[in-house]
Design a protein around this motif. Structure first.
Motif, PDB file in Angstrom:
ATOM      1  N   LEU A 278      46.711  38.090  43.852  1.00 31.71           N
ATOM      2  CA  LEU A 278      45.397  38.027  42.239  1.00 31.71           C
ATOM      3  C   LEU A 278      45.710  39.461  41.704  1.00 31.71           C
ATOM      4  N   GLU A 279      45.654  39.861  40.364  1.00 30.50           N
ATOM      5  CA  GLU A 279      45.323  40.768  39.813  1.00 30.50           C
ATOM      6  C   GLU A 279      44.463  40.873  38.722  1.00 30.50           C
ATOM      7  N   SER A 280      43.379  41.783  38.542  1.00 34.70           N
ATOM      8  CA  SER A 280      42.368  42.449  38.408  1.00 34.70           C
ATOM      9  C   SER A 280      42.012  43.824  38.009  1.00 34.70           C
ATOM     10  N   PRO A 281      41.894  44.451  36.375  1.00 33.86           N
ATOM     11  CA  PRO A 281      41.774  45.618  36.475  1.00 33.86           C
ATOM     12  C   PRO A 281      40.322  46.104  37.324  1.00 33.86           C
ATOM     13  N   ALA A 282      39.461  45.838  38.248  1.00 31.06           N
ATOM     14  CA  ALA A 282      38.813  46.100  39.449  1.00 31.06           C
ATOM     15  C   ALA A 282      39.506  46.345  40.512  1.00 31.06           C
TER      16      ALA A 282
ATOM     17  N   GLN B 265      30.626  36.361  43.912  1.00 32.17           N
ATOM     18  CA  GLN B 265      31.078  36.775  45.109  1.00 32.17           C
ATOM     19  C   GLN B 265      32.163  38.233  44.619  1.00 32.17           C
ATOM     20  N   TRP B 266      32.678  37.462  43.826  1.00 31.84           N
ATOM     21  CA  TRP B 266      34.184  38.616  43.169  1.00 31.84           C
ATOM     22  C   TRP B 266      33.270  39.855  42.403  1.00 31.84           C
ATOM     23  N   ALA B 267      31.674  39.549  41.558  1.00 31.26           N
ATOM     24  CA  ALA B 267      30.968  40.315  41.476  1.00 31.26           C
ATOM     25  C   ALA B 267      30.689  41.352  42.344  1.00 31.26           C
TER      26      ALA B 267
ATOM     27  N   ASP C 298      32.131  47.403  36.213  1.00 31.27           N
ATOM     28  CA  ASP C 298      31.245  47.246  35.582  1.00 31.27           C
ATOM     29  C   ASP C 298      30.740  45.645  35.484  1.00 31.27           C
ATOM     30  N   GLU C 299      30.623  44.587  36.241  1.00 32.77           N
ATOM     31  CA  GLU C 299      30.812  43.375  35.554  1.00 32.77           C
ATOM     32  C   GLU C 299      32.272  43.128  35.296  1.00 32.77           C
ATOM     33  N   PRO C 300      32.986  43.174  36.832  1.00 35.75           N
ATOM     34  CA  PRO C 300      34.023  42.175  36.312  1.00 35.75           C
ATOM     35  C   PRO C 300      34.470  41.182  36.248  1.00 35.75           C
ATOM     36  N   GLU C 301      35.228  40.523  34.835  1.00 35.59           N
ATOM     37  CA  GLU C 301      35.773  38.615  35.456  1.00 35.59           C
ATOM     38  C   GLU C 301      36.374  38.469  36.797  1.00 35.59           C
ATOM     39  N   PRO C 302      36.563  37.587  36.962  1.00 38.37           N
ATOM     40  CA  PRO C 302      37.003  36.844  37.999  1.00 38.37           C
ATOM     41  C   PRO C 302      38.590  37.510  37.792  1.00 38.37           C
ATOM     42  N   PRO C 303      39.278  37.762  38.845  1.00 38.12           N
ATOM     43  CA  PRO C 303      40.294  38.026  38.648  1.00 38.12           C
ATOM     44  C   PRO C 303      41.733  37.154  38.666  1.00 38.12           C
ATOM     45  N   GLN C 304      42.677  36.529  37.975  1.00 40.09           N
ATOM     46  CA  GLN C 304      43.616  35.681  37.446  1.00 40.09           C
ATOM     47  C   GLN C 304      45.091  35.844  38.778  1.00 40.09           C
ATOM     48  N   ALA C 305      44.855  34.479  39.389  1.00 42.72           N
ATOM     49  CA  ALA C 305      45.644  34.372  39.959  1.00 42.72           C
ATOM     50  C   ALA C 305      47.271  34.268  39.954  1.00 42.72           C
ATOM     51  N   VAL C 306      48.318  34.217  40.716  1.00 36.80           N
ATOM     52  CA  VAL C 306      49.473  34.236  40.211  1.00 36.80           C
ATOM     53  C   VAL C 306      50.651  33.948  41.302  1.00 36.80           C
ATOM     54  N   LEU C 307      50.866  32.543  41.274  1.00 40.71           N
ATOM     55  CA  LEU C 307      50.974  31.113  41.703  1.00 40.71           C
ATOM     56  C   LEU C 307      52.519  31.083  41.960  1.00 40.71           C
ATOM     57  N   VAL C 308      53.264  31.921  43.284  1.00 41.87           N
ATOM     58  CA  VAL C 308      55.167  31.694  43.711  1.00 41.87           C
ATOM     59  C   VAL C 308      55.193  30.390  43.758  1.00 41.87           C
ATOM     60  N   VAL C 309      55.477  29.525  42.921  1.00 43.63           N
ATOM     61  CA  VAL C 309      55.827  27.559  43.324  1.00 43.63           C
ATOM     62  C   VAL C 309      57.590  28.058  43.216  1.00 43.63           C
ATOM     63  N   GLN C 310      57.565  26.729  44.626  1.00 41.68           N
ATOM     64  CA  GLN C 310      59.050  26.825  44.905  1.00 41.68           C
ATOM     65  C   GLN C 310      58.791  24.973  43.530  1.00 41.68           C
ATOM     66  N   LEU C 311      60.020  24.401  43.124  1.00 43.63           N
ATOM     67  CA  LEU C 311      60.231  24.021  42.114  1.00 43.63           C
ATOM     68  C   LEU C 311      61.398  22.788  43.003  1.00 43.63           C
ATOM     69  N   ILE C 312      61.894  21.500  42.236  1.00 42.04           N
ATOM     70  CA  ILE C 312      62.318  20.944  43.491  1.00 42.04           C
ATOM     71  C   ILE C 312      63.869  20.818  43.797  1.00 42.04           C
TER      72      ILE C 312
ATOM     73  N   THR D 247      40.849  32.478  37.150  1.00 44.56           N
ATOM     74  CA  THR D 247      40.279  31.950  38.800  1.00 44.56           C
ATOM     75  C   THR D 247      38.807  32.085  38.117  1.00 44.56           C
ATOM     76  N   VAL D 248      38.209  31.054  39.079  1.00 44.31           N
ATOM     77  CA  VAL D 248      36.322  31.235  39.006  1.00 44.31           C
ATOM     78  C   VAL D 248      35.996  31.377  39.636  1.00 44.31           C
ATOM     79  N   ASP D 249      35.107  32.695  39.746  1.00 48.24           N
ATOM     80  CA  ASP D 249      34.072  33.356  40.596  1.00 48.24           C
ATOM     81  C   ASP D 249      33.342  32.540  41.440  1.00 48.24           C
ATOM     82  N   ARG D 250      33.676  31.313  42.097  1.00 50.90           N
ATOM     83  CA  ARG D 250      32.699  30.060  42.628  1.00 50.90           C
ATOM     84  C   ARG D 250      31.027  30.478  42.728  1.00 50.90           C
ATOM     85  N   ILE D 251      31.079  31.487  43.476  1.00 52.96           N
ATOM     86  CA  ILE D 251      29.253  32.044  43.561  1.00 52.96           C
ATOM     87  C   ILE D 251      28.841  33.321  43.246  1.00 52.96           C
TER      88      ILE D 251
END
Length: 301
Positions: free
Chosen positions: A84-88, A152-154, A121-135, A146-150
């Motif tokens: 997870l990456e964020s300026p916060a 809790q991030w802020a 102050d009032e940070p945006e939800p973080p960005q997720a970086v997924l490391v995925v395996q291809l076929i 990402t979406v801050d579900r309820i």
């Protein structure tokens, strides 16, 4: 290092803006994908995911957060790492474990929080970086908002910055006081140690609240209360003090300790430059074990 592809939530894979693998070349489909033991996306343009962040009941005690990932594609997705990456944040939150998510399924990836970058102050939800395996077995990175579900991030960022402001002026710890254990009563000490030469916000300590496992009892009359006001010497002086408090089990059953997630998280109401807030004092392992033992005796378990 892999370059990164970015996708919007709930958007088809054709909207992925860029992709690459560790070799630096786009992978090609094998001659017979169906012959592979674990099919998956051929390129990152075939990756379609939705991501949310939230905190479970156990996360506050372990300093954690959950990254919830839904695989919206028609093939399994193997995630070999995430961050997870964020300026916060002072530094990214990193997970280095492999998780396979089937088509249409959601998996929660547990991560350990890093320090917040304050003020934030009032940070945006973080960005997720997924490391995925291809076929073909190669690895690629996919960036997903990402979406801050309820909310809790802020909330976490605000709480961390408040705690940092308090910690600049005073150190708070709790410990068991066995000398005051008496039947159903359990002794607790709130240790307050002002920082030498501290600067920053003015901090006043107002009260300590009960927990889901331990109630508070007034020493003067034995009345059960939900919060105990702290004496004037706790408001912020130059000398260290220990405030004696009395606890009692909030419930007595065999599952209370086994199921406990937040019973030894003690919340202290504070004022920072006149503004109210709450900081959490987490009992260390030795104190937690001692309080659990005292709880067991007080309940007669």
């Amino acid at each position: 290092m892999p370059r990164r592809a970015t996708i919007a939530p709930r958007v088809a894979a054709l909207l992925v803006v860029a992709a690459a693998v560790l070799s630096g070349c786009s992978p090609t489909a094998p001659a017979d994908p169906g012959s592979l033991a674990q099919p998956g996306p051929v390129t990152v343009t075939d990756v379609a995911v939705t991501a949310e962040v939230y905190r479970s009941r156990i996360d506050p005690s372990r300093g954690g957060i959950q990254l919830s990932v839904r695989n919206d594609a028609a093939v399994p997705l193997t995630i070999v790492g995430a961050r997870l990456e964020s300026p916060a944040l002072q530094q990214p939150i990193v997970r280095e474990r492999t998780t396979v998510i089937g088509p249409g399924l959601t998996r929660d990836l547990a991560l350990t929080l890093t320090a917040a970058a304050c003020p934030a102050d009032e940070p945006e939800p973080p960005q997720a970086v997924l490391v995925v395996q291809l076929i073909d077995g190669s690895i690629a990175e996919v960036a997903v908002p990402t979406v801050d579900r309820i909310g809790q991030w802020a909330e976490w960022v605000a709480a961390e910055c408040l705690a940092a402001a308090v910690a600049e002026r005073v150190q708070l710890t709790v410990r068991h006081d066995p000398t005051r254990d008496d039947g159903a009563l359990i002794g607790l000490l709130l240790d307050i140690a002002p920082r030498s030469g501290a600067r920053g916000a003015e901090v006043a300590l107002v009260s300590l609240s009960d927990t889901v496992l331990f109630g508070l009892v007034q020493a003067a009359d034995g009345v059960r209360v939900t919060s105990a006001p702290l004496p004037p010497e706790a408001a912020g002086g130059t000398a260290a003090v220990s405030i004696p408090l009395l606890l009692t089990p909030a419930r007595c059953d065999a599952h209370a300790i086994a199921d406990d997630k937040q019973g030894t998280l003690f919340r202290v109401a504070v004022q920072v430059d006149g503004q109210p807030g709450v900081v959490t004092v987490v009992a260390d392992d030795a104190t937690r074990a001692a309080l659990y033992d005292a709880y067991t005796r007080a309940c007669g378990l």
